[in-house]
Design an enzyme around this catalytic site. Structure first.
Site, short mmCIF file in Angstrom:
data_model
loop_
_atom_site.label_atom_id
_atom_site.label_comp_id
_atom_site.label_asym_id
_atom_site.label_seq_id
_atom_site.Cartn_x
_atom_site.Cartn_y
_atom_site.Cartn_z
N ASP A 1 0.61 18.84 4.49
CA ASP A 1 0.06 19.16 3.17
C ASP A 1 -0.98 20.28 3.18
O ASP A 1 -1.91 20.29 2.35
CB ASP A 1 -0.50 17.89 2.52
CG ASP A 1 0.61 17.04 1.94
OD1 ASP A 1 1.62 17.63 1.47
OD2 ASP A 1 0.50 15.81 1.96
N ASP B 1 8.34 16.96 -1.53
CA ASP B 1 7.02 17.47 -1.92
C ASP B 1 6.66 18.75 -1.16
O ASP B 1 5.90 19.59 -1.63
CB ASP B 1 5.92 16.45 -1.64
CG ASP B 1 6.32 15.01 -1.87
OD1 ASP B 1 7.52 14.71 -1.78
OD2 ASP B 1 5.44 14.17 -2.11
N GLY C 1 19.09 9.95 3.62
CA GLY C 1 17.95 10.00 2.71
C GLY C 1 17.32 8.63 2.58
O GLY C 1 17.97 7.62 2.79
N THR D 1 13.79 6.63 0.30
CA THR D 1 12.61 6.82 -0.52
C THR D 1 11.38 6.40 0.25
O THR D 1 11.46 5.71 1.26
CB THR D 1 12.68 6.06 -1.85
OG1 THR D 1 11.73 6.64 -2.75
CG2 THR D 1 12.40 4.58 -1.70
N ARG E 1 8.08 11.84 -9.58
CA ARG E 1 7.33 12.99 -9.07
C ARG E 1 8.14 13.78 -8.05
O ARG E 1 8.02 15.00 -7.97
CB ARG E 1 5.97 12.57 -8.51
CG ARG E 1 5.04 13.76 -8.42
CD ARG E 1 3.57 13.44 -8.38
NE ARG E 1 3.20 12.55 -7.32
CZ ARG E 1 2.93 11.27 -7.47
NH1 ARG E 1 3.00 10.71 -8.67
NH2 ARG E 1 2.59 10.50 -6.46
N TRP F 1 8.55 17.61 -8.27
CA TRP F 1 8.31 18.55 -7.16
C TRP F 1 9.56 19.39 -6.95
O TRP F 1 9.48 20.58 -6.59
CB TRP F 1 7.98 17.83 -5.85
CG TRP F 1 6.68 17.08 -5.76
CD1 TRP F 1 6.50 15.84 -5.19
CD2 TRP F 1 5.36 17.51 -6.16
NE1 TRP F 1 5.17 15.48 -5.23
CE2 TRP F 1 4.44 16.48 -5.82
CE3 TRP F 1 4.86 18.66 -6.78
CZ2 TRP F 1 3.07 16.57 -6.08
CZ3 TRP F 1 3.50 18.74 -7.05
CH2 TRP F 1 2.63 17.72 -6.70
N SER G 1 1.34 5.66 -6.33
CA SER G 1 2.38 4.96 -5.59
C SER G 1 2.43 3.51 -6.07
O SER G 1 1.50 2.75 -5.86
CB SER G 1 2.04 5.03 -4.10
OG SER G 1 3.10 4.53 -3.34
N SER H 1 7.01 -1.79 -5.46
CA SER H 1 8.43 -2.04 -5.70
C SER H 1 8.91 -2.76 -4.45
O SER H 1 8.32 -2.60 -3.37
CB SER H 1 9.19 -0.73 -5.91
OG SER H 1 10.17 -0.54 -4.92
N1 GLY Z 1 2.81 14.40 -2.24
C1 GLY Z 1 2.57 13.02 -2.43
C2 GLY Z 1 2.68 12.59 -3.83
O1 GLY Z 1 3.19 13.32 -4.69
O2 GLY Z 1 2.24 11.49 -4.11
#
Ligand code: GLY
Length: 408
Positions: A121, A181, A239, A241, A253, A257, A369, A372
Site C-alpha cells: 500500500d 486494490d 480467486g 475474497t 469496494r 477499485w 470490513s 460474513s
Molecule cells: N484496500 C483495503 C480496503 O479497501 O479496505
C-alpha cells in the site's frame, strides 16, 4: 433458472439509452453550488481537526462517528494528509500547508525507518500525501519520501508470476496473491518513472496491471478481491475474497477499485484493450446499485437489505468515471460525468456530515470490513466514516469544480 432471472431484473438499475449506454434519467446531478458548499464544509472540518491531527493521524475508521488519533503506522494514513492538501487547494489557508508539510516529515521518517511498510500500500500512503505535496508546493522531502516508497513497493514484485504481492512474507505460498486494490498503488510507480527516468518502475507497473486485469475480472465483469498464483510456475490458480461477502460475490469496494484502477491504468498505459474493461466493470457496478446509487458493502445486496452501505465505494467509482471521461469521446465523457454527478448528489445529500457535532469525519455509512460467514479478513469499521471515504469524497468534488491535477 427463473429465480435467477427475477433476481437479475430486480438488481438491475438504470435504463439503456442511445448507443446501449446505461442512464439514470430520474436522478438529479449535484449542482455547482452544492459542490461549493460541500467543499467549504469539508475544508472547515479538516481545519477544525488540525489541532489533534497534525502530529498524529486519523484512525482508519471512526467510532460512533468520531476518529481517534493514531501514529503514522497504518496503510490508511495518507488519506488524511490528502484531505489536508485538498482543503489547502480549496481554501489556500496556510495552516493547511504547514500541517501538510509536518505530515510529510512524518512520512519521510516512516519510510527511512521502514515502519509498517512491508506491504503493497505504498501508493495509498505516499501518493495523496508526498506526491501531492511535491506537486502542489514543490516539497523536496515529499519527492524523496515518495521515491523511496516506490523503491519499497517494487521489492514486492514477483518476476515469475509478474505481479506485486499484497501482504505477508514474500516466500509464503499462502500469500502468493495480488488484490484488486493494488491498481491504486501503481500510479506511484509511474510517477517515479516520470521523475527519475528509470524504466524499472514503469515495467513493473505495466506487468502488474496486465496480470491483474487478466485474472481478477470475471466473465460477467464482476471482480475477485484477491487472486492466487502457483508459486513455482506463476500460473493463475484461483480467486478468493477477503473483505467481500463470499468468494463469488462482488465486494463493492473491490469493484470500485476496479473502476478507478482501470481508468488510471488507461491513463498511464493508453492501452485500448483497457477501455472496454473499464466500461464493463463500471456497468456491473452501476447495475448493482440500489435506488439511491450508493452501494451496500457487497453488490450481492440491494434495496430492502438490512446490510450496511459502503458510501466510500460510491465516491471512488465517481472519481474513476471522472478520470476516464478525460480520455473518452465526447458522448461517452458526458455520459460518465453525468453519472458521477448523480452519484455525488446522493452522497452529498444522504451521507455527508452536515454538522460537526455529529462527527469529525466527512461521510457517514461506510464499511471497512463487515462480518460474513466467508469474509476471511477482520471485521471493523462497519457503518462508520473512514479515511478513504472522506478523502475520495473531497477528490470527486474537487474534480467536479476545477481542472484538478491529480495526486495519483
Ligand atoms: N484496500 C483495503 C480496503 O479497501 O479496505
Amino acid at each position: 433458472m427463473l429465480q435467477i432471472q427475477v433476481l437479475r431484473v430486480k438488481l438491475r438499475r438504470g435504463r439503456k439509452g442511445v448507443g446501449g449506454m446505461l442512464t439514470f434519467p430520474d436522478k438529479k446531478e449535484i449542482t455547482t453550488e452544492e459542490i461549493q458548499k460541500a467543499l467549504d464544509f469539508s475544508s472547515m472540518q479538516v481545519i477544525r481537526n488540525l489541532d489533534i491531527f497534525t502530529d498524529s493521524f486519523q484512525k482508519a475508521y471512526s467510532e460512533n462517528g468520531f476518529y481517534q488519533p493514531i501514529p503514522n503506522n497504518y496503510w490508511t494514513t495518507g488519506f488524511w494528509t490528502g484531505e489536508i492538501w485538498l482543503a489547502y487547494e480549496h481554501t489556500g489557508d496556510n495552516r493547511l500547508k504547514d500541517a501538510g508539510e509536518r505530515q510529510i516529515d512524518s512520512f519521510l521518517e516512516r519510510i527511512n525507518k521502514k515502519i509498517e511498510v512491508d506491504h503493497h500500500d505504498m501508493g495509498f500512503l505516499y501518493s495523496p500525501s508526498c506526491v501531492a505535496g511535491y506537486k502542489l508546493i514543490g516539497s523536496q522531502k515529499g519527492r524523496e519520501a515518495a521515491i523511496k516508497a516506490a523503491d519499497q513497493l517494487i521489492t514486492r514484485f514477483h518476476p515469475v508470476g509478474e505481479f506485486i504481492q499484497a501482504w505477508g512474507p514474500m516466500d509464503a505460498p499462502e500469500n502468493y496473491r495480488l488484490i484488486i486494490d493494488c491498481l491504486l498503488n501503481l500510479p506511484l510507480l509511474y510517477w517515479a518513472f516520470e521523475e527519475t527516468g528509470e524504466e524499472k518502475y514503469k515495467e513493473i507497473a505495466d506487468k502488474h496491471i496486465h496480470t491483474a486485469l487478466a485474472n481478477v475480472i470475471r466473465e460477467d465483469y464482476s471482480t475477485w478481491h484477491t487472486f492466487f498464483f502457483d508459486m513455482k510456475t506463476g500460473a493463475p490458480d484461483h480467486g478468493a475474497t477477503c473483505q467481500g461477502y463470499r468468494d463469488g460475490s462482488a465486494w463493492a469496494r473491490g469493484q470500485a477499485w476496479g473502476v478507478y484502477g482501470t481508468a488510471l491504468a488507461y491513463k498511464y498505459t493508453h492501452r485500448d484493450s483497457y477501455l472496454p474493461i473499464f466500461k464493463n466493470v463500471c456497468e456491473y457496478f452501476l447495475t448493482h446499485l440500489p435506488e439511491d446509487m450508493v452501494p451496500y458493502w457487497d453488490l450481492e445486496f440491494t434495496d430492502g437489505s438490512n446490510e450496511p452501505r459502503d458510501s466510500s465505494s460510491a465516491s471512488i467509482a465517481a472519481c474513476g468515471m471522472l478520470e476516464m471521461a478525460k480520455y473518452l469521446e465526447k458522448e461517452d465523457a458526458v455520459h460518465y460525468t453525468r453519472i458521477a454527478k448523480q452519484i455525488m448528489k446522493s452522497v452529498y445529500e444522504n451521507y455527508a456530515v452536515k454538522d460537526e457535532k455529529q462527527s469529525n469525519g466527512l461521510v457517514l455509512h461506510s464499511t471497512y470490513s463487515n462480518h460474513s460467514p466467508y469474509n476471511t479478513c477482520n471485521h471493523y469499521g462497519v457503518d462508520e466514516c473512514n479515511s478513504w471515504g472522506d478523502y475520495f469524497y473531497m477528490e470527486a468534488l474537487t474534480r467536479l469544480i476545477k481542472d484538478w491535477r491529480l495526486y495519483w
